[in-house]
Design a protein around this motif. Structure first.
Motif, PDB file in Angstrom:
ATOM      1  N   THR A  97       0.970  -1.217  -0.079  1.00 32.14           N
ATOM      2  CA  THR A  97      -0.299   0.052  -0.109  1.00 32.14           C
ATOM      3  C   THR A  97       0.896   1.258  -0.069  1.00 32.14           C
ATOM      4  O   THR A  97       1.851   1.100   0.793  1.00 32.14           O
ATOM      5  CB  THR A  97      -0.735  -0.020   1.332  1.00 32.14           C
ATOM      6  OG1 THR A  97      -0.124   0.013   2.486  1.00 32.14           O
ATOM      7  CG2 THR A  97      -1.923  -1.335   1.297  1.00 32.14           C
ATOM      8  N   PRO A  98       0.531   2.215  -0.929  1.00 29.77           N
ATOM      9  CA  PRO A  98       1.432   3.445  -0.840  1.00 29.77           C
ATOM     10  C   PRO A  98       1.269   4.263   0.626  1.00 29.77           C
ATOM     11  O   PRO A  98       0.464   4.147   1.290  1.00 29.77           O
ATOM     12  CB  PRO A  98       0.773   4.320  -1.829  1.00 29.77           C
ATOM     13  CG  PRO A  98      -0.443   3.576  -2.341  1.00 29.77           C
ATOM     14  CD  PRO A  98      -0.444   2.281  -1.743  1.00 29.77           C
ATOM     15  N   VAL A  99       2.639   4.748   0.795  1.00 33.33           N
ATOM     16  CA  VAL A  99       2.714   5.418   2.058  1.00 33.33           C
ATOM     17  C   VAL A  99       2.693   6.953   1.758  1.00 33.33           C
ATOM     18  O   VAL A  99       3.429   7.301   0.771  1.00 33.33           O
ATOM     19  CB  VAL A  99       4.106   4.950   2.929  1.00 33.33           C
ATOM     20  CG1 VAL A  99       4.311   5.997   4.011  1.00 33.33           C
ATOM     21  CG2 VAL A  99       4.084   3.532   3.022  1.00 33.33           C
ATOM     22  N   ASN A 100       1.993   7.613   2.687  1.00 32.09           N
ATOM     23  CA  ASN A 100       2.253   9.157   2.467  1.00 32.09           C
ATOM     24  C   ASN A 100       3.279   9.460   3.042  1.00 32.09           C
ATOM     25  O   ASN A 100       3.360   9.458   4.201  1.00 32.09           O
ATOM     26  CB  ASN A 100       0.911   9.759   2.940  1.00 32.09           C
ATOM     27  CG  ASN A 100       0.998  11.045   3.016  1.00 32.09           C
ATOM     28  OD1 ASN A 100       2.033  12.018   2.815  1.00 32.09           O
ATOM     29  ND2 ASN A 100      -0.433  11.768   2.768  1.00 32.09           N
ATOM     30  N   GLY A 104       3.515   9.525   6.908  1.00 25.63           N
ATOM     31  CA  GLY A 104       4.020   8.300   7.246  1.00 25.63           C
ATOM     32  C   GLY A 104       2.809   7.413   7.330  1.00 25.63           C
ATOM     33  O   GLY A 104       2.984   6.082   7.724  1.00 25.63           O
ATOM     34  N   HIS A 105       1.811   7.648   7.202  1.00 24.19           N
ATOM     35  CA  HIS A 105       0.547   6.507   7.218  1.00 24.19           C
ATOM     36  C   HIS A 105       0.540   5.661   6.321  1.00 24.19           C
ATOM     37  O   HIS A 105       0.780   5.826   5.107  1.00 24.19           O
ATOM     38  CB  HIS A 105      -0.810   7.521   7.270  1.00 24.19           C
ATOM     39  CG  HIS A 105      -1.249   8.325   8.454  1.00 24.19           C
ATOM     40  ND1 HIS A 105      -1.328   9.534   8.460  1.00 24.19           N
ATOM     41  CD2 HIS A 105      -0.798   7.659   9.859  1.00 24.19           C
ATOM     42  CE1 HIS A 105      -1.351   9.911   9.709  1.00 24.19           C
ATOM     43  NE2 HIS A 105      -1.141   9.064  10.376  1.00 24.19           N
ATOM     44  N   GLY A 106       0.340   4.378   6.517  1.00 17.83           N
ATOM     45  CA  GLY A 106       0.283   3.374   5.503  1.00 17.83           C
ATOM     46  C   GLY A 106       0.779   2.042   6.241  1.00 17.83           C
ATOM     47  O   GLY A 106       0.745   2.154   7.608  1.00 17.83           O
ATOM     48  N   GLN A 107       1.324   1.097   5.462  1.00 19.28           N
ATOM     49  CA  GLN A 107       1.790   0.024   6.060  1.00 19.28           C
ATOM     50  C   GLN A 107       3.161   0.191   7.038  1.00 19.28           C
ATOM     51  O   GLN A 107       3.285  -0.349   7.941  1.00 19.28           O
ATOM     52  CB  GLN A 107       1.925  -0.958   5.008  1.00 19.28           C
ATOM     53  CG  GLN A 107       1.684  -2.393   5.393  1.00 19.28           C
ATOM     54  CD  GLN A 107       1.374  -3.493   4.217  1.00 19.28           C
ATOM     55  OE1 GLN A 107       1.708  -3.080   3.116  1.00 19.28           O
ATOM     56  NE2 GLN A 107       1.363  -4.471   4.590  1.00 19.28           N
ATOM     57  N   ASN A 108       3.811   0.984   6.546  1.00 23.76           N
ATOM     58  CA  ASN A 108       5.293   1.236   7.048  1.00 23.76           C
ATOM     59  C   ASN A 108       5.495   2.632   7.606  1.00 23.76           C
ATOM     60  O   ASN A 108       6.244   3.469   6.863  1.00 23.76           O
ATOM     61  CB  ASN A 108       6.350   0.855   6.296  1.00 23.76           C
ATOM     62  CG  ASN A 108       7.737   0.618   6.791  1.00 23.76           C
ATOM     63  OD1 ASN A 108       7.727   0.930   8.172  1.00 23.76           O
ATOM     64  ND2 ASN A 108       8.670   0.124   6.339  1.00 23.76           N
ATOM     65  N   PRO A 109       4.973   2.898   8.686  1.00 27.12           N
ATOM     66  CA  PRO A 109       5.342   4.402   9.114  1.00 27.12           C
ATOM     67  C   PRO A 109       6.729   4.804   9.272  1.00 27.12           C
ATOM     68  O   PRO A 109       6.845   6.141   9.428  1.00 27.12           O
ATOM     69  CB  PRO A 109       4.386   4.546  10.696  1.00 27.12           C
ATOM     70  CG  PRO A 109       4.265   3.241  11.086  1.00 27.12           C
ATOM     71  CD  PRO A 109       4.504   2.107   9.741  1.00 27.12           C
ATOM     72  N   LEU A 113       8.714  11.182   5.754  1.00 24.52           N
ATOM     73  CA  LEU A 113       9.617  12.222   5.117  1.00 24.52           C
ATOM     74  C   LEU A 113      10.568  12.354   6.457  1.00 24.52           C
ATOM     75  O   LEU A 113      11.542  12.577   6.265  1.00 24.52           O
ATOM     76  CB  LEU A 113       8.946  13.401   4.592  1.00 24.52           C
ATOM     77  CG  LEU A 113       9.709  14.146   4.011  1.00 24.52           C
ATOM     78  CD1 LEU A 113      10.580  13.629   2.796  1.00 24.52           C
ATOM     79  CD2 LEU A 113       8.871  15.406   3.300  1.00 24.52           C
ATOM     80  N   SER A 114      10.099  12.629   7.650  1.00 23.83           N
ATOM     81  CA  SER A 114      10.890  13.127   8.683  1.00 23.83           C
ATOM     82  C   SER A 114      11.906  12.238   9.071  1.00 23.83           C
ATOM     83  O   SER A 114      13.178  12.416   9.359  1.00 23.83           O
ATOM     84  CB  SER A 114      10.099  13.539   9.907  1.00 23.83           C
ATOM     85  OG  SER A 114       9.555  12.371  10.468  1.00 23.83           O
ATOM     86  N   VAL A 115      11.672  10.946   9.223  1.00 22.15           N
ATOM     87  CA  VAL A 115      12.422   9.551   9.349  1.00 22.15           C
ATOM     88  C   VAL A 115      13.635   9.802   8.441  1.00 22.15           C
ATOM     89  O   VAL A 115      14.954   9.346   8.376  1.00 22.15           O
ATOM     90  CB  VAL A 115      11.673   8.442   9.535  1.00 22.15           C
ATOM     91  CG1 VAL A 115      12.693   7.178   9.587  1.00 22.15           C
ATOM     92  CG2 VAL A 115      10.739   8.399  10.513  1.00 22.15           C
ATOM     93  N   LEU A 116      13.261   9.760   6.964  1.00 17.70           N
ATOM     94  CA  LEU A 116      14.098   9.633   5.762  1.00 17.70           C
ATOM     95  C   LEU A 116      15.006  10.949   5.928  1.00 17.70           C
ATOM     96  O   LEU A 116      16.275  10.645   5.494  1.00 17.70           O
ATOM     97  CB  LEU A 116      13.260   9.671   4.483  1.00 17.70           C
ATOM     98  CG  LEU A 116      12.483   8.438   4.274  1.00 17.70           C
ATOM     99  CD1 LEU A 116      11.759   8.397   3.016  1.00 17.70           C
ATOM    100  CD2 LEU A 116      13.323   7.241   4.066  1.00 17.70           C
TER     101      LEU A 116
END
Length: 126
Positions: A97-100, A104-109, A113-116
């Motif tokens: 599933t695409p992640v916003n 970070g909502h989606g399957q892998n929070p 962007l902040s984590v990346l």
């Protein structure tokens, strides 16, 4: 191909799905992986097509496209049968599933962007 064989080949998928061309979750991508739940292969009372899906996916994750090719059944029919098996608790469906990237909502929070940005800053600091 004689007329009788052609008729049987065209009616069969319709009969397998009970006349349905869609189910609530049958719009799954081709690459969707399925996983058989423990004990599902030994289930009784399932039609042969559903038992075949369970037996092909019993030992490893299998994509919907692979199941369709292995069983030589139309993709739409396989999607409906897999959705039915998942609804009945015989399968688990694994789809990407695409992640916003902003929330970070989606399957892998963890991919927000902040984590990346934090990872990139840490690597740049090295």
């Amino acid at each position: 191909m004689d007329g009788e064989h052609f008729e049987a080949a065209t009616v069969r998928p319709y009969a397998v799905t009970g006349g349905r061309v869609r189910s609530a979750t049958s719009n799954l991508p081709l690459e969707t992986l399925i996983e058989v739940m423990p004990g599902a292969v030994d289930s009784r009372g399932l039609p042969p097509e559903k038992r075949a899906i369970l037996s092909h996916a019993a030992l490893n994750y299998v994509s919907i496209a692979e199941v369709s090719a292995l069983l030589r059944m139309p993709l739409g029919v396989v999607r409906i049968l897999i959705a039915d098996l998942a609804d009945d608790g015989y399968l688990t469906i694994h789809t990407s599933t695409p992640v916003n990237v902003h929330t970070g909502h989606g399957q892998n929070p963890a991919l927000s962007l902040s984590v990346l940005e934090s990872v990139l800053n840490g690597i740049s600091a090295l």
